[in-house]
Design a protein around this motif. Sequence first.
Motif, PDB file in Angstrom:
ATOM      1  N   LEU A  14      34.989  48.332  45.448  1.00 14.35           N
ATOM      2  CA  LEU A  14      34.744  46.901  45.260  1.00 14.35           C
ATOM      3  C   LEU A  14      35.932  46.088  45.762  1.00 14.35           C
ATOM      4  O   LEU A  14      35.781  45.176  46.574  1.00 14.35           O
ATOM      5  CB  LEU A  14      34.482  46.598  43.786  1.00 14.35           C
ATOM      6  CG  LEU A  14      34.438  45.111  43.402  1.00 14.35           C
ATOM      7  CD1 LEU A  14      33.288  44.413  44.099  1.00 14.35           C
ATOM      8  CD2 LEU A  14      34.347  44.946  41.888  1.00 14.35           C
ATOM      9  N   ALA A  15      37.136  46.426  45.282  1.00 23.36           N
ATOM     10  CA  ALA A  15      38.334  45.692  45.693  1.00 23.36           C
ATOM     11  C   ALA A  15      38.580  45.843  47.184  1.00 23.36           C
ATOM     12  O   ALA A  15      38.928  44.870  47.879  1.00 23.36           O
ATOM     13  CB  ALA A  15      39.541  46.185  44.896  1.00 23.36           C
ATOM     14  N   ALA A  16      38.395  47.050  47.715  1.00 18.72           N
ATOM     15  CA  ALA A  16      38.643  47.277  49.144  1.00 18.72           C
ATOM     16  C   ALA A  16      37.636  46.528  50.012  1.00 18.72           C
ATOM     17  O   ALA A  16      37.993  45.973  51.052  1.00 18.72           O
ATOM     18  CB  ALA A  16      38.586  48.772  49.447  1.00 18.72           C
ATOM     19  N   ALA A  17      36.378  46.503  49.589  1.00 22.49           N
ATOM     20  CA  ALA A  17      35.355  45.817  50.379  1.00 22.49           C
ATOM     21  C   ALA A  17      35.585  44.308  50.391  1.00 22.49           C
ATOM     22  O   ALA A  17      35.368  43.645  51.412  1.00 22.49           O
ATOM     23  CB  ALA A  17      33.966  46.135  49.831  1.00 22.49           C
ATOM     24  N   VAL A  18      36.021  43.753  49.265  1.00 24.11           N
ATOM     25  CA  VAL A  18      36.330  42.327  49.220  1.00 24.11           C
ATOM     26  C   VAL A  18      37.478  42.015  50.179  1.00 24.11           C
ATOM     27  O   VAL A  18      37.429  41.048  50.950  1.00 24.11           O
ATOM     28  CB  VAL A  18      36.677  41.891  47.788  1.00 24.11           C
ATOM     29  CG1 VAL A  18      37.244  40.474  47.768  1.00 24.11           C
ATOM     30  CG2 VAL A  18      35.437  41.967  46.897  1.00 24.11           C
ATOM     31  N   ALA A  19      38.522  42.837  50.153  1.00 28.74           N
ATOM     32  CA  ALA A  19      39.647  42.639  51.060  1.00 28.74           C
ATOM     33  C   ALA A  19      39.206  42.774  52.517  1.00 28.74           C
ATOM     34  O   ALA A  19      39.649  42.020  53.388  1.00 28.74           O
ATOM     35  CB  ALA A  19      40.753  43.642  50.748  1.00 28.74           C
ATOM     36  N   ALA A  20      38.315  43.735  52.787  1.00 31.35           N
ATOM     37  CA  ALA A  20      37.839  43.935  54.154  1.00 31.35           C
ATOM     38  C   ALA A  20      37.023  42.738  54.638  1.00 31.35           C
ATOM     39  O   ALA A  20      37.072  42.381  55.820  1.00 31.35           O
ATOM     40  CB  ALA A  20      36.994  45.211  54.234  1.00 31.35           C
ATOM     41  N   ALA A  21      36.271  42.115  53.734  1.00 31.23           N
ATOM     42  CA  ALA A  21      35.492  40.939  54.120  1.00 31.23           C
ATOM     43  C   ALA A  21      36.410  39.786  54.527  1.00 31.23           C
ATOM     44  O   ALA A  21      36.109  39.038  55.458  1.00 31.23           O
ATOM     45  CB  ALA A  21      34.582  40.519  52.967  1.00 31.23           C
ATOM     46  N   VAL A  22      37.544  39.650  53.838  1.00 31.84           N
ATOM     47  CA  VAL A  22      38.506  38.616  54.204  1.00 31.84           C
ATOM     48  C   VAL A  22      39.206  38.993  55.505  1.00 31.84           C
ATOM     49  O   VAL A  22      39.388  38.160  56.397  1.00 31.84           O
ATOM     50  CB  VAL A  22      39.530  38.399  53.076  1.00 31.84           C
ATOM     51  CG1 VAL A  22      40.593  37.386  53.499  1.00 31.84           C
ATOM     52  CG2 VAL A  22      38.837  37.919  51.811  1.00 31.84           C
ATOM     53  N   LEU A  32      37.262  34.101  47.109  1.00 31.70           N
ATOM     54  CA  LEU A  32      37.607  35.074  46.088  1.00 31.70           C
ATOM     55  C   LEU A  32      38.006  34.382  44.795  1.00 31.70           C
ATOM     56  O   LEU A  32      37.714  34.865  43.697  1.00 31.70           O
ATOM     57  CB  LEU A  32      38.751  35.976  46.559  1.00 31.70           C
ATOM     58  CG  LEU A  32      38.510  36.761  47.846  1.00 31.70           C
ATOM     59  CD1 LEU A  32      39.671  37.702  48.084  1.00 31.70           C
ATOM     60  CD2 LEU A  32      37.213  37.533  47.762  1.00 31.70           C
ATOM     61  N   ALA A  33      38.692  33.255  44.923  1.00 33.51           N
ATOM     62  CA  ALA A  33      39.102  32.527  43.730  1.00 33.51           C
ATOM     63  C   ALA A  33      37.890  32.119  42.914  1.00 33.51           C
ATOM     64  O   ALA A  33      37.924  32.124  41.672  1.00 33.51           O
ATOM     65  CB  ALA A  33      39.921  31.299  44.119  1.00 33.51           C
ATOM     66  N   ALA A  34      36.798  31.800  43.590  1.00 34.04           N
ATOM     67  CA  ALA A  34      35.592  31.396  42.881  1.00 34.04           C
ATOM     68  C   ALA A  34      34.976  32.554  42.090  1.00 34.04           C
ATOM     69  O   ALA A  34      34.337  32.351  41.068  1.00 34.04           O
ATOM     70  CB  ALA A  34      34.566  30.833  43.864  1.00 34.04           C
ATOM     71  N   THR A  35      35.164  33.778  42.556  1.00 32.26           N
ATOM     72  CA  THR A  35      34.620  34.940  41.848  1.00 32.26           C
ATOM     73  C   THR A  35      35.588  35.478  40.794  1.00 32.26           C
ATOM     74  O   THR A  35      35.227  36.332  40.002  1.00 32.26           O
ATOM     75  CB  THR A  35      34.311  36.085  42.823  1.00 32.26           C
ATOM     76  OG1 THR A  35      35.539  36.594  43.367  1.00 32.26           O
ATOM     77  CG2 THR A  35      33.418  35.628  43.956  1.00 32.26           C
ATOM     78  N   ARG A  36      36.841  35.001  40.846  1.00 36.42           N
ATOM     79  CA  ARG A  36      37.901  35.474  39.946  1.00 36.42           C
ATOM     80  C   ARG A  36      38.221  36.953  40.165  1.00 36.42           C
ATOM     81  O   ARG A  36      38.698  37.641  39.262  1.00 36.42           O
ATOM     82  CB  ARG A  36      37.538  35.231  38.471  1.00 36.42           C
ATOM     83  CG  ARG A  36      37.360  33.751  38.151  1.00 36.42           C
ATOM     84  CD  ARG A  36      37.146  33.515  36.680  1.00 36.42           C
ATOM     85  NE  ARG A  36      36.914  32.109  36.418  1.00 36.42           N
ATOM     86  CZ  ARG A  36      36.626  31.606  35.219  1.00 36.42           C
ATOM     87  NH1 ARG A  36      36.552  32.413  34.174  1.00 36.42           N
ATOM     88  NH2 ARG A  36      36.415  30.328  35.060  1.00 36.42           N
ATOM     89  N   LEU A  37      37.943  37.455  41.347  1.00 39.45           N
ATOM     90  CA  LEU A  37      38.362  38.807  41.717  1.00 39.45           C
ATOM     91  C   LEU A  37      39.751  38.701  42.338  1.00 39.45           C
ATOM     92  O   LEU A  37      39.937  38.055  43.358  1.00 39.45           O
ATOM     93  CB  LEU A  37      37.389  39.419  42.722  1.00 39.45           C
ATOM     94  CG  LEU A  37      36.054  39.922  42.183  1.00 39.45           C
ATOM     95  CD1 LEU A  37      35.104  40.209  43.329  1.00 39.45           C
ATOM     96  CD2 LEU A  37      36.245  41.162  41.336  1.00 39.45           C
TER      97      LEU A  37
END
Length: 342
Positions: A14-22, A32-37
């Motif tokens: 989850l964390a890696a995929a979010v970083a990869a999307a950015v 990401l701030a909106a999701t609080r991740l």
Amino acid sequence: MPEPERVVWYDSPLAAAVAAAVAAGSCKPADLAATRLSVKVPGRPGRPVQERLWSGPWTAAKAEATAALGAAGWDLAWAEGADRLWEPTRQLTERIREAVHSGVGAWDPSVRTPASRGRWDVADKVRATTHSALGGQHDAAWLAVFDGLKERFPEFEFPLLAELGEVARHIGWWWPYERVVLVSERPTTMHRDDQSRLHNGDGPALSYADGFALHAWRGMPVPADFVGGLGPGGSRLTVRAIHNEDNAELRRVMLEIYGYDRYLREVGAQPLDRDETGVLWEIELDDDEPIVMVEVLNSTPEPDGTTRTYWLRVPPDTETAREGVAWTFGLSPEDYRPLRET
């Protein structure tokens, strides 16, 4: 290729995929701030190099194997290896992918995530990013074929696949760029049943160090607090609790944990049919088709002399025990006439 300047590790896909999307530019840090991740994203990763690390080595290795074994030999090697491993691996990968999507959207009760609220526009972009990841340990299904060929035929080399195989032994999904590589850690716990489906009756079926977790019973997603609320081994389960559960699928899980024989005994059920093959039982469920089972005795005694009882799930329109047992063998009741059972 030159070595990357940085390798950044993440505690979960989850964390890696979010970083990869950015890193890929499909999401902005503000999203990401909106999701609080809370995810650390390195700047200026460079161009993605996934295709160079996957398509080229795969094509070269397949060509080498096909040239030496012939088309039929290669097909056989693939069938004996990857075809057997592919489906359970694919199912697990897809389940994690959907959990990543739900984790960003923050709605699926079977997924635990650090996010307290979700954004579906971000979730869709993050899920799309998972398709560009290299599999790491999830590539084992096809890497194992070439490992097996090297063991059987020492003349094979597959040098680039050997490197990918070494990587797969240590990591989960990963996204390589020219200057930066994003790497997901492997899970801290994983529980599966005898059919390789995610399964755990006492907690998460799959969990990661940052709290990202999936809950499942025989592959079916269940709410994170469901199995925990049943107590260890279902010790808090009661007939009333089973009857009060509105969700038909969860009610079936509760019945399985509680035990069909125990349930039938406590509700005073009467068998629908009884003959030399077994006993036919039916459990009526509100807003769902009935559960019909045949109770049979194992023909081979256990080492201590006892005989085990088995419950065979059969179609709900089954009318006799013989019909139910015959159905498990793909036979009609008339054709099921064994002379001896072992």
